[in-house]
Design a protein around this motif. Structure first.
Motif, mmCIF file in Angstrom:
data_model
loop_
_atom_site.group_PDB
_atom_site.id
_atom_site.type_symbol
_atom_site.label_atom_id
_atom_site.label_comp_id
_atom_site.label_asym_id
_atom_site.label_seq_id
_atom_site.Cartn_x
_atom_site.Cartn_y
_atom_site.Cartn_z
ATOM 1 N N GLY A 1 -83.935 2.869 -8.176
ATOM 2 C CA GLY A 1 -83.386 4.002 -8.914
ATOM 3 C C GLY A 1 -82.598 4.919 -8.000
ATOM 4 N N LEU A 2 -81.787 5.761 -8.611
ATOM 5 C CA LEU A 2 -80.963 6.693 -7.849
ATOM 6 C C LEU A 2 -81.838 7.717 -7.133
ATOM 7 C CD1 LEU A 2 -78.078 7.741 -7.193
ATOM 8 C CD2 LEU A 2 -78.288 9.198 -9.219
ATOM 9 N N ASN A 3 -81.575 7.902 -5.838
ATOM 10 C CA ASN A 3 -82.299 8.909 -5.074
ATOM 11 C C ASN A 3 -81.476 10.185 -4.926
ATOM 12 O OD1 ASN A 3 -84.400 9.897 -3.102
ATOM 13 N ND2 ASN A 3 -82.636 9.798 -1.727
ATOM 14 N N ALA A 4 -80.205 10.058 -4.524
ATOM 15 C CA ALA A 4 -79.377 11.251 -4.307
ATOM 16 C C ALA A 4 -77.906 10.857 -4.272
ATOM 17 C CB ALA A 4 -79.769 11.945 -3.001
ATOM 18 N N GLU A 5 -77.069 11.852 -4.537
ATOM 19 C CA GLU A 5 -75.620 11.714 -4.393
ATOM 20 C C GLU A 5 -75.099 12.974 -3.717
ATOM 21 O OE1 GLU A 5 -73.549 9.794 -8.050
ATOM 22 O OE2 GLU A 5 -75.344 10.780 -8.843
ATOM 23 N N HIS A 6 -74.431 12.803 -2.591
ATOM 24 C CA HIS A 6 -73.896 13.943 -1.838
ATOM 25 C C HIS A 6 -72.416 13.721 -1.575
ATOM 26 C CE1 HIS A 6 -77.913 15.533 -0.988
ATOM 27 N NE2 HIS A 6 -78.268 14.326 -0.592
ATOM 28 N N VAL A 7 -71.623 14.755 -1.774
ATOM 29 C CA VAL A 7 -70.233 14.716 -1.331
ATOM 30 C C VAL A 7 -70.234 14.924 0.175
ATOM 31 C CG1 VAL A 7 -67.960 15.795 -1.501
ATOM 32 C CG2 VAL A 7 -69.388 15.564 -3.544
ATOM 33 N N VAL A 8 -69.636 14.001 0.915
ATOM 34 C CA VAL A 8 -69.643 14.061 2.381
ATOM 35 C C VAL A 8 -68.862 15.289 2.848
ATOM 36 C CG1 VAL A 8 -68.984 12.849 4.489
ATOM 37 C CG2 VAL A 8 -69.890 11.562 2.538
ATOM 38 N N GLN A 9 -69.412 15.948 3.864
ATOM 39 C CA GLN A 9 -68.830 17.187 4.374
ATOM 40 C C GLN A 9 -68.472 17.043 5.841
ATOM 41 O OE1 GLN A 9 -68.278 19.726 2.318
ATOM 42 N NE2 GLN A 9 -69.347 18.773 0.589
ATOM 43 N N VAL A 10 -67.427 17.728 6.238
ATOM 44 C CA VAL A 10 -67.050 17.761 7.652
ATOM 45 C C VAL A 10 -67.817 18.890 8.355
ATOM 46 C CG1 VAL A 10 -64.754 16.832 7.227
ATOM 47 C CG2 VAL A 10 -65.107 19.303 7.200
ATOM 48 N N THR A 11 -67.835 18.836 9.674
ATOM 49 C CA THR A 11 -68.457 19.894 10.468
ATOM 50 C C THR A 11 -67.465 20.331 11.552
ATOM 51 O OG1 THR A 11 -69.427 18.373 12.078
ATOM 52 C CG2 THR A 11 -70.735 18.873 10.106
ATOM 53 N N LYS A 12 -67.853 21.332 12.289
ATOM 54 C CA LYS A 12 -66.990 21.845 13.359
ATOM 55 C C LYS A 12 -66.830 20.838 14.488
ATOM 56 C CE LYS A 12 -70.828 24.235 15.655
ATOM 57 N NZ LYS A 12 -71.361 25.552 16.072
ATOM 58 N N ASN A 13 -67.702 19.814 14.526
ATOM 59 C CA ASN A 13 -67.580 18.802 15.574
ATOM 60 C C ASN A 13 -66.259 18.038 15.466
ATOM 61 O OD1 ASN A 13 -70.154 19.501 16.435
ATOM 62 N ND2 ASN A 13 -71.127 17.952 15.141
ATOM 63 N N ASN A 14 -65.885 17.712 14.239
ATOM 64 C CA ASN A 14 -64.634 17.000 13.980
ATOM 65 C C ASN A 14 -63.976 17.624 12.755
ATOM 66 O OD1 ASN A 14 -66.675 14.742 15.120
ATOM 67 N ND2 ASN A 14 -64.583 14.312 15.807
ATOM 68 N N PRO A 15 -63.341 18.752 12.905
ATOM 69 C CA PRO A 15 -62.782 19.450 11.743
ATOM 70 C C PRO A 15 -61.607 18.691 11.129
ATOM 71 C CG PRO A 15 -62.098 20.512 13.779
ATOM 72 C CD PRO A 15 -63.101 19.474 14.166
ATOM 73 N N LEU A 16 -61.351 19.013 9.864
ATOM 74 C CA LEU A 16 -60.210 18.439 9.169
ATOM 75 C C LEU A 16 -58.906 19.032 9.704
ATOM 76 C CD1 LEU A 16 -61.226 18.293 5.392
ATOM 77 C CD2 LEU A 16 -60.456 16.363 6.769
ATOM 78 N N LYS A 17 -57.899 18.196 9.761
ATOM 79 C CA LYS A 17 -56.571 18.691 10.098
ATOM 80 C C LYS A 17 -55.986 19.429 8.895
ATOM 81 C CE LYS A 17 -55.781 14.792 13.230
ATOM 82 N NZ LYS A 17 -54.999 13.542 13.458
ATOM 83 N N PRO A 18 -55.027 20.307 9.096
ATOM 84 C CA PRO A 18 -54.462 21.062 7.963
ATOM 85 C C PRO A 18 -53.909 20.135 6.871
ATOM 86 C CG PRO A 18 -53.743 21.993 10.057
ATOM 87 C CD PRO A 18 -54.450 20.713 10.395
ATOM 88 N N LYS A 19 -54.208 20.481 5.633
ATOM 89 C CA LYS A 19 -53.716 19.781 4.454
ATOM 90 C C LYS A 19 -54.144 18.312 4.408
ATOM 91 C CE LYS A 19 -49.680 22.785 3.962
ATOM 92 N NZ LYS A 19 -48.193 22.847 3.837
ATOM 93 N N ARG B 1 -57.551 7.949 -9.505
ATOM 94 C CA ARG B 1 -57.981 9.124 -10.270
ATOM 95 C C ARG B 1 -58.974 10.004 -9.526
ATOM 96 N NH1 ARG B 1 -58.850 7.644 -16.641
ATOM 97 N NH2 ARG B 1 -56.829 6.684 -17.015
ATOM 98 N N TYR B 2 -59.861 9.383 -8.745
ATOM 99 C CA TYR B 2 -60.971 10.120 -8.161
ATOM 100 C C TYR B 2 -60.948 9.937 -6.641
ATOM 101 C CZ TYR B 2 -62.264 9.790 -13.056
ATOM 102 O OH TYR B 2 -62.242 9.841 -14.429
ATOM 103 N N LYS B 3 -61.109 11.045 -5.916
ATOM 104 C CA LYS B 3 -60.823 11.030 -4.485
ATOM 105 C C LYS B 3 -61.984 11.428 -3.578
ATOM 106 C CE LYS B 3 -56.472 10.109 -5.393
ATOM 107 N NZ LYS B 3 -55.906 8.779 -5.094
ATOM 108 N N ASN B 4 -63.104 11.841 -4.111
ATOM 109 C CA ASN B 4 -64.179 12.320 -3.241
ATOM 110 C C ASN B 4 -64.807 11.174 -2.448
ATOM 111 O OD1 ASN B 4 -64.254 15.119 -3.699
ATOM 112 N ND2 ASN B 4 -65.275 14.829 -5.650
ATOM 113 N N LEU B 5 -65.280 11.491 -1.255
ATOM 114 C CA LEU B 5 -66.090 10.573 -0.466
ATOM 115 C C LEU B 5 -67.549 10.948 -0.720
ATOM 116 C CD1 LEU B 5 -66.375 8.324 1.613
ATOM 117 C CD2 LEU B 5 -66.118 10.045 3.420
ATOM 118 N N ILE B 6 -68.269 10.081 -1.424
ATOM 119 C CA ILE B 6 -69.615 10.404 -1.898
ATOM 120 C C ILE B 6 -70.618 9.450 -1.268
ATOM 121 C CG2 ILE B 6 -71.107 10.601 -3.933
ATOM 122 C CD1 ILE B 6 -68.547 11.110 -5.561
#
Length: 572
Positions: free
Chosen positions: A451-469, A436-441
Motif C-alpha cells: 500500500g501507499l506509504n507517502a508521496e513527497h514533492v522533492v525539494q532542493v536545499t542550499k547544498n545544491n541550489p536551483l539555478k535561476p528560472k 502536462r505534469y512536471k513535478n518530481l515526486i
C-alpha cells in the motif's frame, strides 16, 4: 389490440418513473426543499432524462416508430457518456467523499448511471415481450372516409405521462432560471446552494471557456515515458543541469554487454552478502539496505539477513545481478555480468498489466518486479515448478507467480515511474515528467502490504541550489539505488546523480557523471564501485565508476522550508 394497450400502459409507467423519480426528486425534493443546486454536468444529465421522456411522449402519441426509438437511444448514449464522464471525476475518492447531497447514501452523479442503464433495460424488456413492431407503430383510429390517422388516442395513463413530464420540465426550468440564469449564463462547476432570493444566486459564464471542441481525452491521458531505445536527444553535460553541481565521479572502466537479453536494460541490482547479526528486524519482510546492494554502509551498523532469503533454491541468487528489461524480462546474471543463470519473461497482460520492469527487488525471499505504471508482480524462483504458461512467456518451468498488485497514488497518479528500489521495508519510486505534469515526486510503498506509504514533492536545499528560472522537472530519473540509508537517483538528463533523503525528500547532494555515459538507464552499487548502464547504438554498456572519493552530504536540513504544490478543487 389488448397487447398493444398493455404495452403503451407499461410504457407510460416507465416514462413516469424515469422522469419523476430521478429528475423530480432532484428538482422538487433536493432542490426546492433541501436547497441543492445542480452543477453543470448534473444539468446536462437532467436535460438528457427530460429528452428521454419527451421521446417517450412522441411514441405514446404517434406510435413506436423507428425515428422516435432512434432518438431515445441516441439520447441514452449521450447520457451514458455524460454520467461516465461525471462519475469518473469521483470514482477513486475515499469512502464518504463525493459531491452534493445523497439519495440512499449515494451521490447524485452515481444515480445518473442507474437511470440511463435503466432506460436501456426497461426499453429492452418492453420490446422483448411487445406485440409486432408494425402493430405498435401504426396503431390509431380511422376517419369516416377510410384514411388512417397518424396519431393515437391517449389513455388515462398516457395523459398522466404527458402531465407529469410537462410539470417536471417546467419546475426544472424555474430552478435553472433562478440558480443558473438566462443565456448566456450557464451551469457552474461548484454551484452555491439554491435560494428563492435572486440576489443570493450566482449567474456565471465562467464555464464557456471549457466548452471548446475537440476536447482533450482526459487529464489522466499522458504521454508514455522515454525509454532507452526512444528517439530523443539528451543533454549529457551536468554543467547544464538545473542544480549547481561541483562534484564528479571518475570513470574506472566500461564494457559492452554480451548477455542475451530480450530488450534494453531498465534496472540493475546486485545482491551482495552483508554481515549477519542475531537480531531479527521488526518487519517480518524487512531486509537490511545492504542486502539490496546499497553498500558501502556505516560500519557500526549490524544488519540481519533473513536465514531463508538465499536458502534452498534461492541460494542461486546470492552474489548475483538481477536485471530487468523494457519488455518485462527478468535475468539473473553472475557477478562478472557475462553469464545468465536463469530468467523469465512475464506475460504482462491477462492480469494487472505490469509494463516495462523499472524495479527488480528482493523483498524477503521473493522477487518483486515493478512496472512503469506502478503495478508489480511477486515471483518465486522454483526450478522444480510445473509449466506456468498463464504467467510467463519464457521461464515458465523455473518460476511461480504469487500475485500482482496495483499501487494507487494521489499526487503521483498522473505520472509514470522509471525507477523503483526497495530497502526491505519500503519501495521508493521517482516520477518522470510528461507534457502536462512536471513535478518530481518521491513515492514510497510499504512492502509488507503493497500500500501507499507517502508521496513527497522533492525539494532542493542550499547544498545544491536551483539555478535561476530552472526547476527539477528537467531531470529524468531512470534508476535508484541505496547508500547509507539515502537514495542515489540517476538522471539521464544532464548525467546527474542526486543524493536524496527518503524521509524529507530533500536533495542533499549532487554529482556529475562522466560525459562518456550516454542514455543512462540503471545503476547498482557493487563493493566500492557504482555500475551505471547506458544504451547506445542498440547495445547496453556497463560503466564502472570509482566510489573511493564518494563522500556526499548525508545530513538532511530539517528546517528546510518548502512550498506545497498548488491543489485545485475537483468540483463536479
Amino acid at each position: 389490440m389488448e397487447q398493444s394497450r398493455t404495452f403503451y400502459f407499461l410504457f407510460s409507467l416507465a416514462i413516469i418513473g424515469i422522469v419523476s423519480l430521478p429528475v423530480g426528486i432532484g428538482n422538487l425534493v433536493l432542490g426546492f426543499i433541501y436547497h441543492d443546486s445542480p452543477c453543470i454536468q448534473c444539468w446536462a444529465e437532467r436535460q438528457s432524462m427530460v429528452y428521454i421522456g419527451l421521446a417517450g411522449l412522441f411514441i405514446l402519441r404517434y406510435g413506436l416508430k423507428p425515428k422516435y426509438l432512434a432518438i431515445m437511444l441516441l439520447v441514452v448514449a449521450g447520457g451514458l457518456y455524460q454520467s461516465f464522464y461525471h462519475y469518473g471525476n469521483h470514482g477513486l475518492e475515499d469512502v464518504g467523499q463525493g459531491f452534493a447531497l445523497t439519495i440512499w447514501g449515494l451521490h447524485t452523479q452515481f444515480w445518473a448511471h442507474v437511470v440511463f442503464w435503466s432506460v436501456v433495460l426497461v426499453l429492452g424488456g418492453l420490446l422483448l415481450f411487445a406485440p409486432s413492431f408494425q402493430v405498435l407503430a401504426h396503431e390509431g383510429g380511422v376517419y369516416a372516409h377510410g384514411a388512417r390517422r397518424t396519431y393515437r388516442d391517449l389513455s388515462k395513463a398516457n395523459n398522466w405521462a404527458f402531465f407529469i413530464v410537462g410539470v417536471i420540465a417546467i419546475t426544472n426550468m424555474v430552478q435553472a432560471f433562478i440558480s443558473t440564469g438566462p443565456f448566456p449564463y450557464l451551469g457552474q462547476g461548484d454551484p452555491i446552494r439554491f435560494s428563492w432570493n435572486l440576489k443570493e444566486n450566482v449567474w456565471s459564464t465562467e464555464n464557456w471557456k471549457h466548452m471548446g471542441f475537440p476536447r482533450h481525452l482526459g487529464k489522466r491521458i499522458v504521454d508514455t515515458p522515454l525509454l532507452a531505445d526512444s528517439k530523443y536527444t539528451w543533454d549529457y553535460d551536468y554543467h547544464h543541469a538545473p542544480l549547481e553541481i561541483h562534484k564528479e565521479l571518475p570513470l574506472r572502466s566500461q564494457k559492452i554487454n554480451t548477455l542475451a537479453l530480450n530488450a534494453p536494460i531498465s534496472d540493475l541490482l546486485f545482491l551482495g552478502a552483508p554481515t549477519t547479526s542475531t537480531t531479527p528486524p521488526s518487519n517480518p519482510l524487512a531486509m537490511p539496505a545492504s542486502s539490496q546492494g546499497c553498500a558501502p554502509v556505516h560500519k557500526s551498523t549490524n544488519y540481519y539477513f533473513s536465514p531463508d532469503t538465499f536458502a534452498g533454491d534461492n541460494a542461486l541468487l546470492k552474489d548475483t545481478f538481477l536485471i530487468g528489461t523494457q519488455e518485462e524480462g527478468f535475468y539473473v546474471a553472475n557477478k562478472g555480468l557475462d553469464k545468465i543463470l536463469t530468467h523469465f519473461v512475464l506475460d504482462k497482460y491477462y492480469a494487472a498489466t505490469v509494463e516495462n520492469f523499472v524495479g527488480v527487488n528482493m523483498v524477503g525471499n521473493l522477487i518483486r518486479v515493478m512496472g512503469q505504471n506502478k503495478s508489480s508482480a511477486d515471483v518465486h524462483y522454483n526450478p522444480k515448478a510445473t509449466n506456468n504458461f498463464a504467467n510467463f512467456l519464457q521461464g515458465a518451468n523455473n518460476f511461480e507467480e504469487l500475485g500482482r498488485n496495483r499501487l494507487r497514488t494521489s499526487r503521483a497518479s498522473t505520472y509514470y515511474v522509471l525507477s523503483a528500489r526497495s530497502d526491505g521495508t519500503y519501495t521508493y519510486m521517482l516520477t518522470v515528467p510528461n507534457a502536462r505534469y512536471k513535478n518530481l515526486i518521491l513515492v514510497s510503498m510499504l512492502d509488507q502490504d503493497l500500500g501507499l506509504n507517502a508521496e513527497h514533492v522533492v525539494q532542493v536545499t542550499k547544498n545544491n541550489p536551483l539555478k535561476p528560472k530552472r526547476n527539477l522537472s528537467e531531470f529524468y530519473i531512470t534508476g535508484l539505488t541505496l547508500y547509507q540509508g539515502k537514495l542515489l537517483a540517476l538522471s539521464k538528463a544532464f548525467n546527474t546523480l542526486l543524493v536524496i533523503d527518503p524521509m524529507s525528500a530533500q536533495i542533499l547532494d549532487a554529482y556529475g557523471l562522466p560525459s562518456q555515459i550516454h542514455n543512462a538507464s540503471a545503476l547498482a552499487i557493487v563493493d566500492d564501485a557504482l555500475v551505471v548502464v547506458g544504451y547506445e547504438k542498440g547495445q547496453n554498456i556497463f560503466y564502472t565508476l570509482d566510489l573511493a572519493a564518494f563522500t556526499p552530504n548525508l545530513t538532511p536540513i530539517i528546517n528546510q522550508s518548502s512550498q506545497a504544490p498548488e491543489l485545485h478543487s475537483q468540483g463536479c
